[in-house]
Design an enzyme around this catalytic site. Structure first.
Site, PDB file in Angstrom:
ATOM      1  N   HIS A  31       0.860  -1.191   0.000  1.00  0.00           N
ATOM      2  CA  HIS A  31       0.000   0.000   0.000  1.00  0.00           C
ATOM      3  C   HIS A  31       0.894   1.237   0.000  1.00  0.00           C
ATOM      4  O   HIS A  31       1.958   1.240   0.629  1.00  0.00           O
ATOM      5  CB  HIS A  31      -0.865  -0.021   1.269  1.00  0.00           C
ATOM      6  CG  HIS A  31      -1.746   1.183   1.416  1.00  0.00           C
ATOM      7  ND1 HIS A  31      -2.755   1.481   0.535  1.00  0.00           N
ATOM      8  CD2 HIS A  31      -1.766   2.173   2.349  1.00  0.00           C
ATOM      9  CE1 HIS A  31      -3.372   2.581   0.917  1.00  0.00           C
ATOM     10  NE2 HIS A  31      -2.792   3.035   2.009  1.00  0.00           N
ATOM     11  N   ASN A  32       0.466   2.282  -0.712  1.00  0.00           N
ATOM     12  CA  ASN A  32       1.285   3.514  -0.778  1.00  0.00           C
ATOM     13  C   ASN A  32       2.755   3.167  -1.039  1.00  0.00           C
ATOM     14  O   ASN A  32       3.664   3.638  -0.350  1.00  0.00           O
ATOM     15  CB  ASN A  32       1.191   4.298   0.544  1.00  0.00           C
ATOM     16  CG  ASN A  32      -0.163   4.954   0.731  1.00  0.00           C
ATOM     17  OD1 ASN A  32      -0.972   5.014  -0.180  1.00  0.00           O
ATOM     18  ND2 ASN A  32      -0.425   5.432   1.936  1.00  0.00           N
ATOM     19  N   GLU A  50       1.212  -0.047  -5.534  1.00  0.00           N
ATOM     20  CA  GLU A  50       0.212   1.002  -5.700  1.00  0.00           C
ATOM     21  C   GLU A  50       0.858   2.286  -6.209  1.00  0.00           C
ATOM     22  O   GLU A  50       1.957   2.648  -5.782  1.00  0.00           O
ATOM     23  CB  GLU A  50      -0.491   1.284  -4.367  1.00  0.00           C
ATOM     24  CG  GLU A  50      -1.632   2.275  -4.531  1.00  0.00           C
ATOM     25  CD  GLU A  50      -2.303   2.642  -3.212  1.00  0.00           C
ATOM     26  OE1 GLU A  50      -3.458   3.070  -3.263  1.00  0.00           O
ATOM     27  OE2 GLU A  50      -1.659   2.519  -2.150  1.00  0.00           O
TER      28      GLU A  50
END
Length: 756
Positions: free
Chosen positions: A304-305, A334
């Site tokens: 994530h991120n 991501e």
């Protein structure tokens, strides 16, 4: 004794390193400072200091270095490329989350010597066998403790060494061992005598006792005796005969014992401490699972991120973050894209102070690093906040930079009835994004189109509001029902198997959803669905991919427990890879199997679209077979110090934790041992019953007991229950960062049996 051998020490490049060089350490365009670097006599430690820093200096071990990059292969060195040519630049890349070290030499020849020299030393460190590793470790301690560098150690230096090694030994006993080792009666130990002292110090009674149970003469294990040990204790059955011969060939240091097809106590201990003697089944470390099933039948290592190295409010966006995640086997990254002021789309965490990087540079980084750790497909999860113009530019960058690597059409030209397999998609990058369903640019939120993660979170989680505002609408909806965003046809056409859609419930999905449509869920919505409709969620995930992402309040980039999401078959459980801790330990534990390829086949009862399995009631399924896990925690070896104050010694305890379905969540711990991190002995047994062993992870954690405050973390290892080897095993501990800390280990006896 010189464990690295004269060959490496005599190498001309290593000689340059040992003589030392003045190099520029570069941190940014404005921070470039000279430091004196040199390789110490142990052939493993690199020492450096500033000329003006008085006595202050820093060191790191070659074993901490993962790779050397030549030239301008880092963002920092690229930023100073006009000032320093590529042939005087190189980057040291470290294991784990430690930042790169960017260096500039005076001459190209000096750069070449350091690059070649470090690479040779890394190779040497990686190819050492168990005995060489131990010799090297002993040599390192000798070097550290020999304060006056005279090649000898007096008793005072030895006492200091024992404290450094986490041993609080009775002074009388220490003096007794010292005197026995001091054969020349000179009052000091040279390296060979120190090795003898170390052997007496590390004599492991608990290993000797096991050895004695099978060695009839008490001196060596004959071939049939070693076979008996492997069959009875290590549960190897029929393969024990051939394996016994291989172990003697591989680990027995004595030539005369080898000739007798026998194993000495030394060889036995080296075998038990090797990877073959570890708690992790060696065959499960390799790629061994069926990779020909649909993508939705696998757990997929997901970030994530991905662009962040730190937290999501002020952290630095960096291409290095993508490199680090991909090197760790991450298969879903991501990208948050926003319109750039100069016409080029940028990647950063919108509405925050995080720095920006160019989308095209992220794509170039993907091209270079996507398949270094694994050749199975990478999913590029696009969080798209750009206008149509820059979306079209994004599509151009994807097609031009990635070329054939980008999957831009179905494999057989047909819309699929089920998703293709990781095997069929090897070497491909898949785009996960919204897709235009009908002609025309404008797409409103119809059942087949998804809002962004931020809007989704605002809709789903009134109790967990997003930290971001939803992106502005690009065009108005004529009917006035909802705003809608314009999509670029060029970008939309690149989405094939991972079309982002809004989730309208399990019933709707059963009736209408296509296999290539996937939804994203915030952690809180996924938790709710798992609790309220666990079996429906498992069935849904047998047909569709799901992506789970951290809730909006996690501005510090903390993580949620991924196990709850895996329990209902969610494949893409996205975590902040930059944040160390329990949650990433679990992720590393699950994906440490199957060759670290980033894909793990789900249990068969989660791949069946009509399954009755639900995590709340694991017994209500076909093939239910609970198991009993019994772990005798015997001893610990050379645990690292957590408090570097002189004289501070750890009080270790061992905790074993089970992560799985709710019924399996459990933890048990030993008592603590006062003042002994060197060779603590517990001999305590911890028992568990595991109802869904196919989903369970087992975590071994060592902590420094403190009655006044929270215990300090010492080391851990997490692995799938299915990968555990029964018998007498060593657990090789990892740091908080997930990197190895040899020779720190636990010695355990593991028993797995059916529940009767």
């Amino acid at each position: 004794m010189d464990p690295e051998g004269s060959r490496v020490q005599d190498d001309p490049d290593v000689k340059v390193m040992m003589a030392g060089s003045t190099l520029r350490k570069v941190k940014s365009k404005s921070w470039k400072k000279q430091r004196h670097f040199r390789l110490l006599e142990d052939g493993l430690t690199i020492w450096y200091k500033s000329r003006w820093a008085g006595r202050g200096h820093s060191t790191f071990s070659v074993t901490e270095v993962e790779a050397v990059r030549e030239g301008h292969q880092s963002e920092v060195l690229l930023s100073v490329a006009e000032e320093f040519p590529a042939d005087v630049c190189f980057t040291l890349v470290f294991h784990g989350r430690q930042g790169n070290l960017d260096l500039v030499t005076e001459t190209p020849e000096e750069a070449k010597a350091w690059i070649r020299g470090v690479r040779k030393l890394i190779h040497k460190a990686q190819t050492m066998d168990e005995k060489e590793r131990l010799d090297q470790w002993v040599w390192d301690w000798f070097q550290r403790a020999d304060k006056n560098k005279d090649g000898k150690m007096n008793f005072k230096e030895v006492r200091t060494l024992l404290k450094m090694m986490n041993v609080d030994m009775d002074e009388e006993h220490a003096l007794h061992l010292f005197t026995m080792a001091d054969k020349s009666e000179s009052g000091s130990l040279e390296i060979e005598q120190f090795v003898h002292f170390y052997k007496m110090l590390t004599q492991r009674d608990e290993v000797w006792k096991v050895f004695q149970d099978y060695a009839e003469d008490g001196e060596k294990l004959m071939l049939n005796e070693l076979e008996n040990f492997l069959s009875i204790e290590q549960h190897e059955g029929e393969q024990s005969s051939q394996h016994a011969r291989e172990l003697i060939d591989r680990y027995e240091p004595s030539g005369s014992a080898k000739k007798q097809s026998a194993m000495s106590l030394d060889g036995f201990q080296i075998y038990l401490c090797s990877l073959e003697g570890s708690v992790f089944k060696p065959e499960h470390r390799e790629l061994h699972q069926d990779m020909s099933q649909p993508l939705c039948h696998y757990f997929i290592s997901s970030s994530h991120n991905t662009y962040l190295l730190e937290d999501q409010l002020r952290g630095q966006s960096s291409l290095e973050a993508y490199i680090q995640a991909l090197k760790r086997g991450c298969r879903c990254v991501e990208v948050d894209c926003w319109d750039g002021s100069d016409g080029e789309p940028v990647v950063y965490h919108g509405h925050t102070w995080t720095s920006k990087i160019l989308f095209r540079d992220v794509v170039s980084t993907l091209k270079e690093y996507a398949f270094k750790a694994s050749d199975f497909p990478v999913i590029l999860s696009l969080e798209n906040h750009c206008g149509v113009e820059q979306q079209t530019l994004m599509a151009q960058h994807l097609t031009q930079i990635l070329g054939d690597t980008l999957l831009s059409a179905p494999l057989d030209g047909q819309l699929p009835q089920q998703l293709p397999s990781p095997q069929e998609l090897r070497g491909k990058i898949l785009l996960k994004a919204k897709k235009i369903s009908d002609p025309g640019d404008c797409v409103d939120e119809t059942p087949t189109d998804e809002v962004s993660d931020e809007e989704e979170m605002a809709n789903d989680d009134a109790e967990s509001p997003s930290t971001e505002d939803p992106p502005p609408a690009e065009c108005a909806n004529e009917t006035g029902k909802k705003s809608k965003s314009k999509l670029s046809r060029d970008l939309s056409d690149l989405v094939v198997y991972c079309k982002s859609v809004h989730f309208h419930g399990f019933e709707h999905a059963r009736a209408h959803a296509q296999c290539y449509e996937m939804s994203s869920f915030s952690e809180s919505k996924a938790k709710r669905l798992a609790k309220d409709a666990g079996t429906d969620f498992v069935q849904y995930n047998a047909r569709h991919l799901s992506r789970i992402y951290p809730g909006g309040l996690r501005t510090d980039s903390s993580n949620y427990n991924p196990q709850e999401m895996w329990n209902v078959g969610n494949q893409i459980v996205a975590l902040n890879f930059q944040t160390a801790g329990l949650e990433m330990d679990l992720n590393d534990g699950l994906f440490g199997q199957n060759g670290g390829c980033g894909y793990v086949l789900k249990p068969d009862f989660m791949r069946d679209g009509s399954t009755r399995f639900g995590p709340e009631k694991p017994g209500e399924r076909r093939g239910y077979r609970p198991l009993r896990l019994s772990i005798q925690v015997i001893s610990g070896q050379q645990l690292p110090k957590v408090n570097q104050k002189e004289g501070s010694i750890v009080d270790p305890l061992v905790r074993v934790e089970i992560y799985g379905v709710p019924q399996d969540q459990a933890k048990e711990e030993t008592s603590h041992i006062n003042n002994n991190g060197f060779n603590p002995v517990w001999n305590e047994t911890l028992n568990f019953v595991v109802h869904a062993p196919e989903l369970a992870l087992v975590r071994f954690e060592v902590e420094d007991y403190d009655k006044a405050s929270r215990n300090d973390f010492i080391g851990q290892l997490t692995l799938p229950f299915a990968c555990i080897q029964a018998g007498y095993r060593h657990i090789h501990l990892l740091s908080k960062d997930g990197t190895a800390i040899p020779p720190s280990s636990l010695f355990v006896n593991v028993s797995i049996s059916e529940l009767t």
